[in-house]
Design a protein around this motif. Sequence first.
Motif: not given
Length: 128
Positions: A86-108
Amino acid sequence: MSDKDDRKNEDIFERVIRAGRRTYFFDVRETKAGDYYLTITESKKFTNDDGSYFYRKHKIYLYKEDFEDFQTALQEATDFIINEKGEEVISERHQPNFDPTSQKSESNGAEGSKPEAEKYTDVDFEDI
């Protein structure tokens, strides 16, 4: 020097697409024989430990004799993705309101474990 020699290293046509940490450049240039070709450059920004940054670039050179096959393959690939997901963007980082400072490291933590905020119980101090 002629005008043709002056334009040899200049872009004749340019388009830029900014996509988060990546930037895509579409540049039309001229061959020595006077024909045009397309360069597609992906530039991705990386940050060093000291806070400085650098760009890593990858470039594709596309000549007219390959345009039709390239366009067909690109259209087939993008159609496949849209048809499957579908056309919906699934990845959070591509959303207009994405805040990269709130993202935790995936390795935790272990895979499948709850995010850090969900590991704690919300306690109201009036309850204590």
